[in-house]
Design an enzyme around this catalytic site. Structure first.
Site, PDB file in Angstrom:
ATOM      1  N   ARG A 167      45.858  44.630  49.012  1.00  0.00           N
ATOM      2  CA  ARG A 167      45.492  46.048  48.872  1.00  0.00           C
ATOM      3  C   ARG A 167      46.730  46.948  48.824  1.00  0.00           C
ATOM      4  O   ARG A 167      46.710  47.997  48.177  1.00  0.00           O
ATOM      5  CB  ARG A 167      44.534  46.440  50.009  1.00  0.00           C
ATOM      6  CG  ARG A 167      43.150  45.870  49.760  1.00  0.00           C
ATOM      7  CD  ARG A 167      42.215  45.931  50.945  1.00  0.00           C
ATOM      8  NE  ARG A 167      40.942  45.292  50.591  1.00  0.00           N
ATOM      9  CZ  ARG A 167      40.043  44.871  51.473  1.00  0.00           C
ATOM     10  NH1 ARG A 167      40.248  45.017  52.769  1.00  0.00           N
ATOM     11  NH2 ARG A 167      38.921  44.294  51.052  1.00  0.00           N
ATOM     12  N   TYR A 170      38.427  47.373  42.487  1.00  0.00           N
ATOM     13  CA  TYR A 170      38.766  45.984  42.865  1.00  0.00           C
ATOM     14  C   TYR A 170      39.590  45.908  44.151  1.00  0.00           C
ATOM     15  O   TYR A 170      40.062  46.910  44.643  1.00  0.00           O
ATOM     16  CB  TYR A 170      39.369  45.200  41.710  1.00  0.00           C
ATOM     17  CG  TYR A 170      40.615  45.681  40.996  1.00  0.00           C
ATOM     18  CD1 TYR A 170      41.583  46.462  41.597  1.00  0.00           C
ATOM     19  CD2 TYR A 170      40.832  45.266  39.676  1.00  0.00           C
ATOM     20  CE1 TYR A 170      42.729  46.838  40.917  1.00  0.00           C
ATOM     21  CE2 TYR A 170      41.978  45.639  38.982  1.00  0.00           C
ATOM     22  CZ  TYR A 170      42.912  46.422  39.617  1.00  0.00           C
ATOM     23  OH  TYR A 170      44.042  46.775  38.956  1.00  0.00           O
ATOM     24  N   GLU A 171      39.627  44.699  44.673  1.00  0.00           N
ATOM     25  CA  GLU A 171      40.206  44.402  46.006  1.00  0.00           C
ATOM     26  C   GLU A 171      39.591  45.294  47.084  1.00  0.00           C
ATOM     27  O   GLU A 171      40.263  45.718  48.030  1.00  0.00           O
ATOM     28  CB  GLU A 171      41.737  44.449  45.978  1.00  0.00           C
ATOM     29  CG  GLU A 171      42.268  43.366  45.042  1.00  0.00           C
ATOM     30  CD  GLU A 171      43.560  42.713  45.434  1.00  0.00           C
ATOM     31  OE1 GLU A 171      44.067  42.947  46.542  1.00  0.00           O
ATOM     32  OE2 GLU A 171      44.073  41.926  44.609  1.00  0.00           O
ATOM     33  N   GLY A 172      38.299  45.561  46.928  1.00  0.00           N
ATOM     34  CA  GLY A 172      37.562  46.392  47.871  1.00  0.00           C
ATOM     35  C   GLY A 172      37.428  47.798  47.338  1.00  0.00           C
ATOM     36  O   GLY A 172      38.434  48.473  47.103  1.00  0.00           O
TER      37      GLY A 172
END
Ligand code: CAA
Length: 376
Positions: free
Chosen positions: A242, A361-363
Site C-alpha cells: 500500500r 486496488y490493494e484495498g
C-alpha cells in the site's frame, strides 16, 4: 526528523529520472496501445530496479526502503503502468518469499525475481472475495507430497506475463482467515489457466487477468510459511504494497500537476498567462499542497517500514490520501488545460484514467478507512 534524502537516495532519484526519460517515455504510446513493457522491465532489471529492497544475498540491490519508494514515485510520474508493475512485482510478488520463504524457496525464486529475469504476481482477489479477502473460495487439499488446488481469481496484476504467482487458497474452510494458506506457483504448472485480460479504463500496458486453477497440483514444498498463515502473509505484505501504491498515486498526481503548471504558464488568456489568473493560480496552489501532504504521509509510512516498525495505519493513511489526491489533481489538471485536456494530444487525460484505480486496488479507500479506524 530529517526530511532530506541521503546521497544514495538522491542518486536513485536521478538515475530513475534519467532512465524514465530515456527508456520509458518513448514507450508510452506502445503501452497505451496495450503493449506490455517487457523490454523496459528487463532494462530495469539490469539496473537493479526490479529488486531494490531485496537482500544482495538473494540477488537484490539491498537498498533502503525509501529508495524503493522513490523509484516507484519517479517511474509513475512518467508511467503509472510501469509503476504498478514494479510495485506488485516487488511488494507482493517477491517480498512474501523473502520474508516467509524457506531457504530453499528463497534460493530458487528470489534471485530470478530480483534480477527481473522473472516477474511476480499476487493472487488473492476472487470473484466473490474482493474487500472481504478472508472469504476466498479457492481450495487446496493435501494429497501426499502435493496440494491439489481448485478455484478462480480475478484482477490479477502481471498475470500471464508473470513467472511466479503467490496464490492464496483455503486449506481449512472451517477456520475462515486462519484456514488460508499461501503457495508459490510457477507459470507453466498444469492446471494454471489464464483467462480474460480485462479491458481497463487506464494502465493499458499492464495486465489484469482472470485465472483459474483446475486440479492444479503443487509440490508441498511450495507451501509458503505454515498452513493457515496465508492471510497474515497477505496482510503483512499488503501493508508494504500500500505504501508502494501510494507512491504510484503521488507520481500520477505530480506528473499531471507538472504538465498543468507548465501549460498554465504558457497559455495566454485575457492578456496574461492563465497561471496569473487567480482562478487557476489557486487551483495550482491546492494541487501543490495536496501533493506535499501526500508526500509527507508516504515518507512517514516508508520511514517506519524502513526501521522495521509497525506501519499498517500509516500505510493505509498514505494510500487513502495519496489516491484521493491523484484523482482530484488529475481532474483539476484537465480543467487547467480546458478543452485540450480532454483530448489525447496532452497527457493529462491519461493520468486521469490511470488515477482512479489507486482508490480501488490493494484495498479500496473504504478498506483503508477500516484499517485506520481499527487502530484508533
Ligand atoms: N499484518 C499482519 N496480520 C494482520 C494484518 C496485518 N496488517 N491485518 C490483519 N492481520 C491478521 C489479524 O491479526 C488477524 O489474526 P489474529 O486473529 O490472529 O489476530 C487476522 O489477520 C484476521 O484479521 P481481521 O479480523 O482484521 O480480518 P478481516 O477479515 O476483518 O479483514 C481487512 C481485514 C483489512 C478488511 C482485509 O480483508 C483487507 O485488507 N481487505 C482488502 C483486500 C485487499 O487489499 N486486496 C488487494 C488485492 S491485491 C491487489 O490489489 C494487487 C494489485 O493488483 C495492484
Amino acid at each position: 526528523m530529517k526530511l532530506q534524502f541521503t546521497e544514495e537516495q538522491q542518486m536513485m532519484r536521478n538515475m530513475v529520472r534519467d532512465f524514465a526519460k530515456e527508456h520509458i517515455s518513448p514507450f508510452i504510446a506502445n503501452m497505451e496501445n496495450g503493449e506490455f513493457p517487457r523490454e523496459v522491465l528487463y532494462k530495469m532489471g539490469e539496473l537493479g530496479l526490479m529488486g531494490i529492497p531485496i537482500p544482495e544475498k538473494y540477488g537484490g540491490a539491498e537498498m533502503d526502503f525509501m529508495s524503493y519508494i522513490i523509484a516507484i514515485h519517479e517511474i509513475s510520474k512518467v508511467s503509472p503502468t510501469i509503476g504498478v508493475i514494479l510495485s506488485v512485482h516487488t511488494s507482493v510478488g517477491t517480498n512474501p518469499i523473502v520474508y516467509f520463504g524457506t531457504e530453499e524457496q528463497k534460493q530458487r525464486y528470489v534471485p530470478k525475481l530480483a534480477s527481473g529475469e522473472w516477474l511476480g504476481a499476487f493472487c488473492l482477489t476472487e470473484p466473490s472475495a474482493g474487500s472481504d479477502a478472508a472469504s476466498l473460495k479457492t481450495k487446496a487439499v493435501k494429497e501426499g507430497d502435493y496440494y491439489r488446488i481448485n478455484g478462480s481469481k480475478v484482477f490479477i496484476t502481471n498475470a500471464g506475463e508473470a513467472d511466479v504467482y503467490i496464490v492464496f487458497a483455503s486449506t481449512d474452510p472451517s477456520k475462515g482467515s486462519k484456514g488460508v494458506s499461501a503457495f508459490i506457483v510457477e507459470k507453466g504448472t498444469p492446471g494454471l489457466i489464464f483467462g480474460k485480460d480485462e479491458h481497463k479504463m487506464g494502465l493499458h500496458g499492464s495486465r489484469t487477468l482472470q485465472l483459474s486453477f483446475e486440479d492444479m497440483r503443487i509440490p508441498a514444498a511450495n507451501l509458503l510459511g505454515q498452513e493457515g498463515e496465508g492471510f497474515k502473509i497477505a496482510m503483512a505484505n499488503l501493508d508494504v504494497g500500500r505504501i508502494g501504491i501510494a507512491a504510484q498515486a503521488l507520481g500520477i498526481a505530480e506528473g499531471a500537476y507538472q504538465h498543468a503548471v507548465q501549460y498554465a504558464k504558457e497559455r495566454i488568456q485575457f492578456g496574461k498567462p492563465i497561471a496569473m489568473q487567480q482562478g487557476i493560480g489557486f487551483k495550482l496552489a491546492d494541487m501543490a499542497t495536496a501533493i506535499e501532504a501526500s508526500r509527507l504521509l508516504i515518507y512517514q509510512a516508508a520511514s517506519l517500514r524502513a526501521q522495521g516498525l509497525p506501519c499498517s495505519k500509516q500505510a493505509s493513511m498514505a494510500k487513502l490520501f495519496a489516491s484521493k489526491t491523484a484523482v482530484e489533481v488529475t481532474t483539476e489538471a484537465i480543467q487547467v488545460f480546458g478543452g485540450y485536456g480532454y483530448t489525447k494530444e496532452y497527457p493529462v487525460e491519461r493520468y486521469f484514467r490511470d488515477a482512479k484505480v489507486t482508490e480501488i486496488y490493494e484495498g479500496t479507500s473504504e478498506i483503508q478507512r477500516i484499517v485506520i479506524s481499527k487502530h484508533l
